[in-house]
Design an enzyme around this catalytic site. Structure first.
Site, PDB file in Angstrom:
ATOM      1  CE  LYS A  94      -4.292  -1.647   2.248  1.00  0.00           C
ATOM      2  NZ  LYS A  94      -5.158  -1.571   3.074  1.00  0.00           N
ATOM      3  CG  ASP A 102      -8.049  15.880  -0.643  1.00  0.00           C
ATOM      4  OD1 ASP A 102      -6.969  16.132  -1.376  1.00  0.00           O
ATOM      5  OD2 ASP A 102      -9.182  16.547  -0.878  1.00  0.00           O
ATOM      6  N   GLY A 110      -4.590  -0.676  17.767  1.00  0.00           N
ATOM      7  CA  GLY A 110      -3.583  -0.962  16.843  1.00  0.00           C
ATOM      8  C   GLY A 110      -3.202   0.419  16.106  1.00  0.00           C
TER       9      GLY A 110
END
Length: 268
Positions: free
Chosen positions: A67, A79, A129
């Site tokens: 990613k 954005d 997380g």
């Protein structure tokens, strides 16, 4: 000409994206295909991007570990992708790469679908997380006006996430993190060490994991009478805008959730 797209990550054999997008392709009657590509190295992922720039691929959904690499390779970023510093969607057009992040959209869609009475604006929410999934959740919830609290074993990593997203996100620890929280999101790949007695009776609990669909966390939350939101709703929610961006047509109204549940051998 057949429009080609797919999902890229490693490992990739477990991905449900080809099943979801394939069902929509069939229902829409498109001359298209959506495949799992892998690959197993950053260099091979770059080669896949080159195919996209050459027009041999229309789009890619991207999952771990690519990613951030996808975001860095893009010529234009949305954005949403810029907010979280990563991309799960690439669209190739005229030799250029357009990057977006639809994970946050998927999360908010899942909450609207399975916890329709939840309102997060101006309210505390907790994310467990501080990895990529947590970043997407924090970005989406902060954009929706929530007061986001990050709880993570590594305090430094949580602080970096909070600093990257902005002032609506802070770092918390201990029982105080859950005070008045209207939502707790597990963005870890394992069951968190969470005392559900800390949560109010109307707190919503979401687990971004979808294997199994009813995770131990969700099962425990529901046994206490709490509303649970599963990761499959998020997965399908993020896939819909990806499909529409890649294939330039609305995702058909077909019950892909039932198809996925049947594939997983899960009850509805």
């Amino acid at each position: 000409m057949t429009r080609k797209a797919g999902v890229s990550g490693w490992p990739i054999a477990h991905s449900l994206s080809p099943l979801i997008h394939g069902a929509w392709i069939a229902a829409a009657g498109l001359d298209a295909r959506y495949d799992a590509y892998g690959p197993d190295s950053a260099q091979a992922f770059d080669a896949l991007l080159t195919l996209g720039r050459k027009g041999e691929l229309r789009g890619l959904n991207v999952t771990a570990p690519y990613k951030e690499q996808a975001f860095a390779a893009a010529d234009q970023v949305s954005d949403a992708a810029r907010l979280v510093g990563s991309a799960n969607l690439l669209v190739f057009e005229n030799g250029r790469i357009h990057a977006d992040s639809t994970d946050g959209y998927g999360l908010m869609n899942a909450l609207a679908e399975q916890a329709p009475s939840l309102r997060v604006a101006g309210r505390p929410v907790v994310i467990l997380g501080a990895g990529g999934a947590a970043r997407a959740a924090a970005g989406a919830l902060a954009s929706a006006g929530a007061q986001v609290r990050i709880v993570n074993r590594s305090y430094d990593r949580a602080e970096r996430l909070a600093a990257d997203i902005g002032p609506a996100v802070g770092v918390s620890a201990g029982a105080a993190a859950f005070a008045d929280a209207v939502l707790v999101v597990n963005a870890l790949s394992v069951r968190p060490d969470l005392d559900l007695d800390l949560l109010a009776a109307d707190t919503v609990v979401m687990d971004m994991t979808y294997r199994p669909l009813e995770t131990p966390l969700l099962a425990a939350a529901r046994s206490r009478g709490l509303t649970g939101v599963d990761g499959l709703a998020m997965l399908i929610g993020q896939a819909r805008p990806s499909f529409e961006a890649i294939f330039e047509t609305p995702a058909p109204r077909t019950d892909v959730r039932q198809r996925v549940l049947a594939h997983l051998g899960e009850a509805a």
